[in-house]
Enzyme design. Sequence first.
Site, PDB file in Angstrom:
ATOM      1  N   THR A 199       5.525  -1.908  -8.408  1.00  0.00           N
ATOM      2  CA  THR A 199       6.286  -2.823  -7.543  1.00  0.00           C
ATOM      3  C   THR A 199       5.471  -3.109  -6.287  1.00  0.00           C
ATOM      4  O   THR A 199       4.261  -2.857  -6.254  1.00  0.00           O
ATOM      5  CB  THR A 199       7.686  -2.236  -7.229  1.00  0.00           C
ATOM      6  OG1 THR A 199       8.472  -3.223  -6.566  1.00  0.00           O
ATOM      7  CG2 THR A 199       7.616  -0.998  -6.342  1.00  0.00           C
ATOM      8  N   ASN A 200       6.108  -3.662  -5.250  1.00  0.00           N
ATOM      9  CA  ASN A 200       5.404  -3.965  -3.992  1.00  0.00           C
ATOM     10  C   ASN A 200       6.329  -3.690  -2.818  1.00  0.00           C
ATOM     11  O   ASN A 200       7.474  -3.278  -3.014  1.00  0.00           O
ATOM     12  CB  ASN A 200       4.910  -5.415  -4.010  1.00  0.00           C
ATOM     13  CG  ASN A 200       6.047  -6.389  -4.233  1.00  0.00           C
ATOM     14  OD1 ASN A 200       6.968  -6.481  -3.439  1.00  0.00           O
ATOM     15  ND2 ASN A 200       6.005  -7.098  -5.360  1.00  0.00           N
ATOM     16  N   HIS A 201       5.854  -3.935  -1.622  1.00  0.00           N
ATOM     17  CA  HIS A 201       6.593  -3.536  -0.419  1.00  0.00           C
ATOM     18  C   HIS A 201       7.644  -4.553   0.046  1.00  0.00           C
ATOM     19  O   HIS A 201       8.196  -4.394   1.129  1.00  0.00           O
ATOM     20  CB  HIS A 201       5.621  -3.307   0.741  1.00  0.00           C
ATOM     21  CG  HIS A 201       4.805  -2.069   0.579  1.00  0.00           C
ATOM     22  ND1 HIS A 201       5.368  -0.825   0.553  1.00  0.00           N
ATOM     23  CD2 HIS A 201       3.475  -1.900   0.428  1.00  0.00           C
ATOM     24  CE1 HIS A 201       4.406   0.082   0.397  1.00  0.00           C
ATOM     25  NE2 HIS A 201       3.256  -0.545   0.304  1.00  0.00           N
TER      26      HIS A 201
ATOM     27  N   ALA B  76       8.449 -11.627  -3.895  1.00  0.00           N
ATOM     28  CA  ALA B  76       7.079 -11.175  -4.140  1.00  0.00           C
ATOM     29  C   ALA B  76       7.003 -10.818  -5.628  1.00  0.00           C
ATOM     30  O   ALA B  76       7.333  -9.700  -6.026  1.00  0.00           O
ATOM     31  CB  ALA B  76       6.760  -9.975  -3.267  1.00  0.00           C
TER      32      ALA B  76
END
Length: 430
Positions: A207-209, A296
């Site tokens: 995943t991402n932030h 995102a």
Amino acid sequence: MLNGKTVILGVSGGIAAYKAAALCSALKQGGADVYVLMTEHAKEFVGAATFEALSGHRVITDTFESSEFLIPHIRLAHLADLFVAAPATANLIAKLACGIADDMLTSTFLACTCPKLIVPAMNVNMYDNPATVDNLALLKKRGITLLEPDTGHLAEGLSAKGKMPEPSVIYRQIEYMIGCKKDLSGKKIVITAGPTEEALDPVRFLTNHSSGKMGYALAKAAAQRGACVVLISGHVQEAGDGVENALLCGTGTGSSPEAVLMPAGVRRVRIRSAVQLAEAVKAESRGADCVIMAAAVADFTPAYPADEKLKKTQMQPETDESGQEIYTLRLKRTEDVLSWLGAHKEPGQVLVGFSMETRDLVENSRKKLREKHADLIVANNLKEPGAGFGTDTNIVTLIDQNGEKGLPILSKEETAHCVLDAAFGINGEN
Ligand code: CTP
């Protein structure tokens, strides 16, 4: 925010009256001028002095008592941008439905022509009683907004429907009703927010932030401006409800600073993966006037996600020059959703993309505008302090066919309004 707005808060005699104090404080902190009208019985639960200290105005109960106004119910009705009755007891609801005006609260309600919000709170049997059901239906038919009670712990000790929603929920409903001019009414806007999660196996994912804050701010701003909003959201942290400070800075009590609040008047579709996001966008973008891709979205996803949890022993390492064991993940590309939208654009539809860069911001973002056939790219430099993931502020450059416009550091809500203005070619303040 509610700067320059006048709100009348009508408080009737139920145990939830104590929560109306937090609502009063939140409305004041949100910039509203608040006048509190209490029924005689409401004062059995909370003292008028509490509301006077919070609102800065005398509390009025009897239409004929002396006040700062000559004919107070008419004067207040004239000043009001919104009348909220919270908590509204079964008795108050019955009186309002019948047009009874036997005290300051009910007389002012009758004299008000502004939007009205009723927040019922009572015992479940009183709420379900056909008399209350009919009264609420009648008020609704007259264009009055009702906020449904929550199900939860009631004063009589059982868990049932009838609990007044948290002050933060009522505050957001009020902000939604009167916070902005409705210059986007009739528009359908689809907004994506948050990260995607790409499964490696049933317990692990890439995943991402992304916190989702920018997408949620856009959804809130668009809904406040009257648009019909669909928010396609990845997994984000949601704030708990509670204290007024939390409402105003957009996070909830005790929540992480990354947490978002679900805006009022927005339909949410929850997704986890890039594939689910693509499916939801394709379905929801049909007939949309504008699609804003603030999510995102992962560019890559594991090519062979495992059905069972991967064991360490299943992983085959290679050894590099230094003798270190290296494990390789095999990935495949995800579909670029914004490019798909660009290739299937409906007549008049506006496509907005986001661009996160750490260098050559404008050149790289302009390339995305061109290649993805977007109408507007909201670009931000992740290296600038105050911009990017998890913050409450952003520093963006708006890029379209005609040029680029750098915005100063703004809250994500202010940025959201600027993005909507640019997407719809609107000049001016909201
Ligand atoms: N986007 C998308 N589908 C993807 C990846 C990105 O729709 N699979 C959208 C994002 O939501 C955003 C825009 O494309 O609105 C740009 O995303 P960004 O990550 O900045 O750029 P990428 O196109 O992914 O390119 P790169 O990561 O190489 O910069």
